[in-house]
Structure formats: structure tokens, C-alpha cells
Design an enzyme around this catalytic site. Sequence first.
Site, PDB file in Angstrom:
ATOM      1  N   LYS D 166       1.311  -2.741  -4.976  1.00 17.78           N
ATOM      2  CA  LYS D 166       1.803  -3.385  -3.756  1.00 17.78           C
ATOM      3  C   LYS D 166       2.632  -4.564  -4.210  1.00 17.78           C
ATOM      4  O   LYS D 166       2.146  -5.400  -4.984  1.00 17.78           O
ATOM      5  CB  LYS D 166       0.627  -3.873  -2.911  1.00 17.78           C
ATOM      6  CG  LYS D 166       1.049  -4.397  -1.562  1.00 17.78           C
ATOM      7  CD  LYS D 166       1.325  -3.254  -0.630  1.00 17.78           C
ATOM      8  CE  LYS D 166       1.995  -3.652   0.654  1.00 17.78           C
ATOM      9  NZ  LYS D 166       2.245  -2.466   1.492  1.00 17.78           N
ATOM     10  N   SER D 235       4.832   0.131  -3.229  1.00 19.09           N
ATOM     11  CA  SER D 235       5.124  -0.129  -1.823  1.00 19.09           C
ATOM     12  C   SER D 235       5.392  -1.616  -1.660  1.00 19.09           C
ATOM     13  O   SER D 235       4.611  -2.436  -2.125  1.00 19.09           O
ATOM     14  CB  SER D 235       3.934   0.248  -0.938  1.00 19.09           C
ATOM     15  OG  SER D 235       3.725   1.631  -0.961  1.00 19.09           O
TER      16      SER D 235
END
Lengths: 368, 368, 368, 368
Positions: D166, D235
Site C-alpha cells: 500500500k 495499490s
Amino acid sequence: MHRNSFDVIRIPTNGPGDVSGLMALIDSGALEPSSILAVLGKTEGNGGVNDFTREYAVAALCNVLSSRLKLAPREVEARIAFVMSGGTEGVLSPHITVFTRSPAPEGVGENPSEKRLSVGVAHTRDFLPEEIGRDAQIEETTKAVEAAMRDASIDAVSDVHFVQIKCPLLTSERVQDAGARGRTTVTASGYASMGYSRGASAIGVAKALGEIGAEVGEDQVLKDWTPYSSVASCSAGIELMHNVVILIGNSRLSSSPFTIGHAVMRDAIDLPAVMRALESVGLSGIDAQSQSRLVNVLAKAEASPDGAIRGLRHTMLEDSDINATRHARAAVGGLIAGVSGTGAVYVSGGAEHQGPAGGGPVAVIARA
Amino acid sequence: MHRNSFDVIRIPTNGPGDVSGLMALIDSGALEPSSILAVLGKTEGNGGVNDFTREYAVAALCNVLSSRLKLAPREVEARIAFVMSGGTEGVLSPHITVFTRSPAPEGVGENPSEKRLSVGVAHTRDFLPEEIGRDAQIEETTKAVEAAMRDASIDAVSDVHFVQIKCPLLTSERVQDAGARGRTTVTASGYASMGYSRGASAIGVAKALGEIGAEVGEDQVLKDWTPYSSVASCSAGIELMHNVVILIGNSRLSSSPFTIGHAVMRDAIDLPAVMRALESVGLSGIDAQSQSRLVNVLAKAEASPDGAIRGLRHTMLEDSDINATRHARAAVGGLIAGVSGTGAVYVSGGAEHQGPAGGGPVAVIARA
Amino acid sequence: MHRNSFDVIRIPTNGPGDVSGLMALIDSGALEPSSILAVLGKTEGNGGVNDFTREYAVAALCNVLSSRLKLAPREVEARIAFVMSGGTEGVLSPHITVFTRSPAPEGVGENPSEKRLSVGVAHTRDFLPEEIGRDAQIEETTKAVEAAMRDASIDAVSDVHFVQIKCPLLTSERVQDAGARGRTTVTASGYASMGYSRGASAIGVAKALGEIGAEVGEDQVLKDWTPYSSVASCSAGIELMHNVVILIGNSRLSSSPFTIGHAVMRDAIDLPAVMRALESVGLSGIDAQSQSRLVNVLAKAEASPDGAIRGLRHTMLEDSDINATRHARAAVGGLIAGVSGTGAVYVSGGAEHQGPAGGGPVAVIARA
Amino acid sequence: MHRNSFDVIRIPTNGPGDVSGLMALIDSGALEPSSILAVLGKTEGNGGVNDFTREYAVAALCNVLSSRLKLAPREVEARIAFVMSGGTEGVLSPHITVFTRSPAPEGVGENPSEKRLSVGVAHTRDFLPEEIGRDAQIEETTKAVEAAMRDASIDAVSDVHFVQIKCPLLTSERVQDAGARGRTTVTASGYASMGYSRGASAIGVAKALGEIGAEVGEDQVLKDWTPYSSVASCSAGIELMHNVVILIGNSRLSSSPFTIGHAVMRDAIDLPAVMRALESVGLSGIDAQSQSRLVNVLAKAEASPDGAIRGLRHTMLEDSDINATRHARAAVGGLIAGVSGTGAVYVSGGAEHQGPAGGGPVAVIARA
């Protein structure tokens, strides 16, 4: 008679979950959390069915107020009327407007000849999916508006200048639920249901305020554009199944430093109406001095359902990439922001039966 | 000296391929096809990379004018300057504005003390993909603007009020093409390339008109927002690889019944600037009488690159669902339509170096 | 009996207006323009109401074929059945598929034991706006499908494998037009009307092929998902007011080198059905050898109306940013392209009554 | 040596704020909250810059786990690695996958010849805006991946099958912040910054796992597509300024009932690669029996940057209405869901340097 004082505070936000501005005011003592009556917000979602910024903003506010009010988040949501309108297209700027109510100290602001801003709140019962957009929603809304007038100590309908409604919408699941019970909803489309829910709610407001006769009902909703309310503003959201009513007007029993007035835009480019709304509270557009007294402009926007504005075709209803509500908020937001000198105005989309077809109410709150 | 007469006709369209309005005027004798110099249109696409309404509109016009002008469609496109700006968000209404030029009859409209609307056109050479957004595009644009001024019989840069540029953009294929020749394009993103192409073109206009110094170049494009043109309006399209320049101003050698003026919006909600632009040609906004003399408003809109307008956050640049150019057109279009009383105005998106950051030029054409 | 030969040629396109691939084939002699019976295309618009890539593509093809066929563009459009399906989401690749028909030379390909690909075409009359989505559209479609079977020399309904329909949609203007005559359209929403028009057309196909009984009618359209056709594929477009039927099957009177078969996807992730469709014409997915014999896959995709696939929620119907048809085309296109090894497949959105709810027909054309 | 047991539980969600499924498992005793190591979720936002469903989902989970873990919400977020990937386009179904770790009881599951699923977590420091997409982010990620391998008790890089990262993105405000300190960010566009952040993070993973040499650095990010990781999945989200690493592989020191394997899709329609990934854990696609053993598929999707798939043009990069990441997720999600028989798979968009250009890693977790 008991008098109340009302405060109206506009707070910019940095995102749907941003509560820092509100907390700073509370921590500084400028805002007493227990006095909060209602919060109207503009959040930066798409304003459509899957706009989760609305429920996220409410969840964030409830969570943070929970500790200050010594209430569970769910109780905060029941106590304060939260209405988040999704969509800050174009120049619109995300913000919340906090309305507080507190008993006015004896003798303060008593001027029976002058009416000042007053706010009342009421709720309907929860609706079944098949009641949305239909008579049940109309009738319950009418009752709730009457209750909100009493709550605001407003007797005359001419003193009501803005009635904000938060109303539910349909999802696939809710449509299925009705179907499982042998009922049909007014539409199977989530996006379309938002229009029906707003439209029925606005009809309910118009009946309560005597703007239309008792004979108007669900058969007119989204079909006959003649009946409308000049002060209704309805926003549909996925997060509730009942209607919340926040009614704003002027009352002799208010000692607020603020006042509210309104006008009706006959179409989406009705600049003179915006000017009149400003003038109704003693302001003048295009005037920096005036703009400093302005607290907020509350308006509804929509794409005219006949596909044209003053005879010229618009393309909002044929756009399969951007919903018409987003187009309309952006355009009317641009106009109102230009006149107001600020993008932090409350322009909300979907004005079915809220003002004439293609137009909408525009209210102005200003320091008196 | 030879005098020209210029006509400006605004024609609503029913779709990007609709040529019926233009043909009706030609068939009625009101418009002589051989006099058409330029066509500026607003088409109802997304205004982005894959907006094919622009090329479709041009193709439809070329096809239909082909038989009237006894030219192949390709020759029509070479003869008439077509600029289609995609995007009629909000209240904007699709239309074309046709500019014609014809020799003024001896003695007609000779009033050397008064300047009237005049239009000049010029083209650059085709650019290579790697030249887009860079010095080559800037320099060629500067030369073309100078040529267009001569074509319009305008000597003083202060008489230039609007310079419309149509410029190319990058596609995956064009980026690949440059790469195959060992060259790097200014960006690999088609959408981003539109900004670079518009920005470099505007810098080219500003240099030609003496608005900025010769030292400004590709290093400033989209990086330093200080240099800008107050009259440039640039639209990027997939359908060409060169720049087309349509320059509009006032000239003593024109006997047009029209005049043009302009102002500069300092931000997207600069209502006073729109008012000043109207006043520069003797009109007043919010006035139906004035509105009847209005022919068109030509303006550029953009989301301020710093993410705020007058200190308040906007969300146009963070919206991954709707491009910022669409937001900006909708908002500024709403404001200008409100003042003008019509949605058939030419508001175009992407104002990089066209007016100050976040603002843009606004020109008004009116019957004198 | 007279025998025909049918050719099927898939041509990639570089944009909706790109006719270069088709012209190259004609200029090389590989394709005789007068033999063109139908063109099925995938264009890169949004597939919604304002998808002008469809009419642009048809206009470009008609213009260029006009000189070759010595016909006015309008006559070309009347002679050849053009069906453009908008939307090449995800891995889908814009292309056209050209179907030609020419008399088979005496004695060539006569093999009465084998059926080969055959195509028939028919048109309905123009519909009034209020007929769209209703019995009139159903009944006229049924008659046209029967005519198209005769045109294709197909007797048995089991030999029909794909029935492509192009059908009209409603615009604001068309809704107004009906209203002006005192008629109500089935919906006032342009986007929603596409579903009604596709659904009624599919019901019409199903009746013609005996898939459902004569008692099914407009009351079932978009309400009762039980009745459906296993071979219907309907696309709505703004550019016509009647239905065009292109029926594809296998016939003993065809001497085509191609064959067609089909299966029915029961939901949007029904990989085995895609495999069965390939196997029905002797191919195997995931096999490069097979893929070289593949000409095209023709399929319909839709978001299951109950909001779930195999019990798990999907979000296509609640997305106010992207229409469900775009989502469905992208997903089913991804699956079919994976199995076929190519993105140049004809996957079209909006499968109302075309296959079971949430599923759709999938047909495969292959070299025999 | 100490052994751990790992559980993997996939839970459907009814919305980004829905924690009811997780709470039901906790309340039933099936899930011990203190054992939760990481949560990977698919939320139904747009997956872009303004996708607030990610932070809303994390906030909702932290709030509800707060009381169970006797920690402040902020402490929950620091303790558990939450990665929400926005975007459930097409058939994808919103869900969360919960990974738990608990000490294995003595003697349980000790089978040194067999490796089972193991998870490790690590964090980098916070980045400055100007470090995103550059060497600082690459290097810190490399260190964090190494730490996560140790945390997972995995020695050999060949036992690492999925590394979820992330990572942060840029907003207008963050770009301004860098500018105020005299620094330039790698891009000024929020949407574009997501790609840079993902790309640099993936390069960091590839270096840690020896997939590429030490010489690769920021100059290659988004410019040279040769270097990539076969197991990285990155992401970008607005809600953090550092990288979180969740590394999943197989370890002899795990007594989990699950195993993980992976393959690499060479393009977005690489069905055989998806098949190989399933086979790597003993499953077979298109087989209902297999599908019941499947826990989740974790994959990355992207639009091939050269604009084509197997030589045929795709239109994802030219679409100004829908971002390419949404297109790619929808298409690859459709393919993987078809093979897996379920839409509740973790398909994430933006595969820069995660697999070859246009392709991406695909990992499968299954019951052993």
C-alpha cells in the site's frame, strides 16, 4: 414565550472524513457541541447512488461528537439532523454548515418587531421500499414539515424560506425486498429512485406550506411538473429509510444574529433570481462588502426535463457519462459562486418539484 | 486600402452531425458558402482525447459544403478554418458560429474613425509528436499569429481580442511513433498532452502579441504559470497535427456590423470580469435589451492548478471520474450563461497560459 | 434451388471514422462492394444515448461506399444493414465485421448434407416514440425475423444462431413529440429507453423462433425476466426509428466456407458456456490452433438485474459514474477475449430478454 | 524454531462501511481479533484519487476493532496492516480477506517436508511528497520487503508468491507542500502520481527479491518497462504517506491449512497463465470441485502502455470518461472470475512494473 438563539457556522473540510475544523471550534469554546441542532454539508462524492462520502462524513461526525456529547454514535445521529449533499462539481467547495440552538438569555435580543433566523427539525417514520416516491412518503413529509414549523416557532408559511429534506433511495436489495413481499417499487433503478424520493418529498413540503392543494398526490410525481414548492430542497441518500426535515425561516422568537430570505430561479441561468435572493436579506451581489456578510447560499439545481433552456437545447439528460444532477450542480454552482464570491455554497442537485421545472429555490443566510 | 465585410452567425445544432441549420441559411441565400472563413463550434463530446464529435462535426460540414463549393471534402477543410471545441457540460448548448468575409462594396461602411470586427486565419506546418508542447510549437504559433494579424488587417496588438488556436494532441500511436524514431514526447498520456499542446500554443500567442518576452520558452510550459496570454484560447483535437489560428479583433478596414472586446477572468468565479467584457462592447449583463445585441461570448475555463479558488479548496483536480476540464467548462459556462441569458456561448476548457492560472480570457462579440 | 456464397471478414479500425481497412480490401479486389450485405461493428463510444461514434461510423462507411456503389450515401444505408454497437471497454478492440452474399457458381460447394453460414436481412417500419418498448415493436420485429429467415434460406429455427437487431431509443425530443400528440412513452429517460427497446425487440425474436408463446407481450418487458431468446442480440442507437434485423444461421443452400454455432451464458462469468460455443463449431478455447480458425465471437452482456452473481453482490447497477452496460461489456469482453485469444470480438451490452437474466447468448463464427 | 498458524478468511461486504460479517465471525468465536495480522479488501469506489471508500472502510474496521482490542482506532491501524484496493468494476464483488497469525500449538501441523502459507508485514517510514516515485521510495520498500520476509519466516525468494504494497499518492496540497519547500514532485497530477508510486514500490520489491539488479532506479520508473517484479501488487491510496508491505508465501515454519502459488500474466487476456496459477496450488479452473477449495485469487491488471494487446488496438488509454485502471480491472476481473467461478477475487489496477507491461502477477490461495 421562550426565545432561542441560533448560530450558523460554515466550516471548510479537507475531505469527507475531516472533522478537524469542527473540533477546533469546539476545543476553542466557540461552539458548544450540545447546542448543535443540524449539520448541512456538501461532500465531494458523485451525489449518486454509490456516493459513500455522505455516510462516511456522517459517521466521522457522529464518532467524534460521541465522546463530547457522552452519547453512542448512533444516539448522536438520532439527536442531530445531518444532511450531507453529495457533489461539489466545478467550483463548489466541500464544507459543512452547523446550525446551533440555545435558549436566549432573558432580555437579550428581544425585538418583537424583527424576525430572525430560526430552525426546526422533525423526522418521519421509516418507509418501506415500496412507499418511496408515493403517497405514504408525501403524507408523512407533510406532517413532519408541520412539526418542524412548530419546532422553529414559526407560525406563518411566508416566514419559511428553506426546507431541507433528507430522503431515502432504492437499492437492488431494497427493490428485491419489496418484491419478496409481493410489492412493486416505483422504479427498479437506484438512480431513478432518487428523483422519485426527492419529488414526493417536495410535494409533501408544498402541501404543508399550502403551495399546492390537497388533491396533488403520487400520480403527479415526476409526471406533472406544475405542482412544486418554492422552498423545498431534497437530497436522497443510501444511508437512511426515513425523511429528515430541517426547516429554516425567520421568527419573532429568535434572537439570532442572522436572517434568511429566498427567491425562485425559473431556470438554471436565472441570474436575476439569485440577485433577488441576496437582496431579500439586504445584500448585493458583485459587491465585496456584501459578500462579507454572507453566510451561505442554499440552492437546488436541475436539468430542465424538456431538454432545453430558453429554447436552446442542453445535453445534460442525454449524457451517458455524467449524470444530469452533476451537470446541473456544476452549472448552477458556477453561477451562484460567481455572484456570491465563494465556492463554499450549498448547491444541491435534483430539483424535482422543488421550484419550477428546470429551476429551483435559492435561499440566502446573512448576518442581519 | 481594400476593405472587407465580416458576418458572424450563430447556429444551434441538433447533434455533432447536424448541418441542417447551416444548409437552411445557404439555401435561403442568407449565407454565401464561398464567403465562409472560419467555423467555431461547441460539440457535445467529452472534450477529451476520445471526443470524436469534433472530427465528426468537421467531416459532416466538409461533406455538405463540398458540393456547394465544388471542392473535395479535404479541400473544404483546407480552405475553411474549423475549430470544434468539445464539451457542452451543464447549461452549454451545442452550436456553431460561422465567420464570413467578403469584399466590402465601394463606399459602404467607410468610417475610418471606427474599428469593426475583423478575422484573420493562418496555419502552422504539421508538427512531429515530439514537437508538441515544446519550442517548435511555440515558435511556429508565434509566426502564424503574426500572419493572421496581417490577414485580418490589424496592426496594433491592442486591437486583437481573441486568438483561437486548434492544436494537436498525442495518442498512444503518436507516442510510439516518436519512440520508434528515438524521440521522447513531452508526456506519454494523451489527456495530459492536450494541456501541453494548449499551453505551448498560448505561449506562442503571448509572444506574438508582446504580452511576454522572447525569453519564455518550453521550460515554462505547465510549470511556471506567470507567463500567459490575455486573449489566447486553445483547443486540442485528435484530428490534426498542426495549429490553426483564427484571430479576431477590430480593424479600420472592416465594415462589419459587429465589434469585439474582451476582459480577463482572474479566477473561475470572476463575475465582474464577465461584466467588464460585456461593457467593453457597450452591453450590460442582466439586461434583456443588451442580450438581444449579443452574438456570442468566447471564453476559456480551467480548474486553478493550486487546487483552490479564493482560498477555498475545489475538487476538480482530484476527481478521477470527471476530468477537470469538464468541471471547469460546466462551472464557467453556468456563470457566463447566467450573465448572457443564453447557453449557446463558446466556453472552452483547458486554459493553460490562457489568462492567469485558474482564470481565462472572456471575449464578447456584439452587434455594434 | 438457388445457392449463395457468404463471406465474413473482420477488419480492425483506427477510429470510428476509419474506413481505410475496408477500402484497402476493395481496392485490392478482395472484397466486391456490391456483395456487401451487412456490417456489424464495435465502435469506441460509450454505448449510451450520446454515443455518436455509431452514427459517425455509419456515415463514414456510407460516404466512402457511395462512390463505389454509384449510390447516394442515404441509398447505401438503405441497401446495406449497418449495426454499430458502441463500447469497447477493457480489452475489446474496435473493428467491423463485413458480411457479403453473392450467388454461388453452379456446382460449387454443393454438399446437401452440410449446412454452412447464411445471412438474411429485414427491416421493420419506422416506429413512433410511444411504440418503442411496446407491443408494436414486438410484433413488427417478429414479422421481420420471419422475413430474414426466408431471406437466409433457413427453414428450421434450430439453424438460427444469432439474430442481431438494431433498434431505436428515445431522446428528450422524441418524448416531447409523443407528448405533443397526447401520447406517453414507456419511459422519459433516454438511457432507460435503450433497455426497453432492446427488451421488446428480443421478445419479438423469441416469438418468431418459437422460444416463447404468443401470450408474452409488452407487460413482460423489463418486468418478468423468464421469457427470453437464446440467440437475440439487440443494440439501441439514436440514428434510426425502425428495427433492422440481421439473422445468421446455417443453411443447406449456402456454400460459405464458414459455419456458426452458439451457446447461452447463464451468468456473466459462465466460462463453460463460452467453451461450449467454441466447441459447437469444432474449436477449442485456450488453443492457439483453434484460435486461428476463429472469425468472431458475437455475444451479449449485462449486469444481472438482481444485483448478484452466484450469490455475491456486484456493484454495476449502483454505480452512478459508469453505466452498467459499460461494466458488463468490459467484464464479459475480458472473459471472451481470454478464451478467444483476441480482443476483436463483438461483445455488446444490454442483454434484456437476450438470454436469461444476467446472462446472454454467445455465438461463434469459424472457418469450417 | 517457533511455528505459526495462519488463517485466511474471505468475507463479503455490503458497502465500504460494512463490518457486520467480520463482527459476526468475532462474536461467534470463529475469529480471534487479536490474531488479525492483515486485511486485504476490495471496496467499491473508483480506485482513483478521490476514492474515499478505502479510508472509510479502514476507519470503520478500526472503529469496530477498537473496542475488541482495547486500543484506540489509531492504534488498531498501526497494529493491523490494512490494504483496501478501490474498484469493483464489472463482476468483481466487494469483500475483505482477513489474514490471522497465531502461535501453532506444540507438535501440531509439524511436517517439515511441506511448506504452508505464511504472512509477514513491514512498514517503511513516511515519505515526503517529493520522494514518491523516486529512489527513496524504492530503497525503503526494498528494506521493508526484506523485513517482511523475516517476519514471515521465509528464507528463499522462490517461496514468496505475493507482495502487496500500500503506497501513498500526491494531492494538490502535497504538491504545494513540496513546492513551498523548493522541491518538485515527480508529477503534479494526483492520478498520475498513483502510477509513479506503484511503479517505484514494485521496483523496490523486485530488487529485494533479486528479480532485477541493483542498478535499476528511479530513472526506469514508468519509462523502461523491462524491469518488473513477478509477485508485486501495489495499490496507491490517499490515506497514508508511507508504504505498508504484506508479504505472502509458503514456509516450513507455518502450520496453516492453506498454500499459495502464482503465475504471471503476459497480457490482460492471458487465460493460460490464470490456469497455471490455479494448477500451482493443485486446482483446476472450470471445475466446480476445484472452485470449492479456492480461497482467493490475487491479481494485478493494467492497460498495456503501448495501446495494443496482441497487435490489436485497445482504447483504455484514450478514454477520457473512464480511467484505464477501471477498464483493466473490469476486463481482467471478468476473466479471472470466469475461471474461478466467483467475483469475490482481489483484482487490483495499475500494474506498473508489476509483471510485464500490460500483464501482471496472479496468485492463488487455496486450501491445501
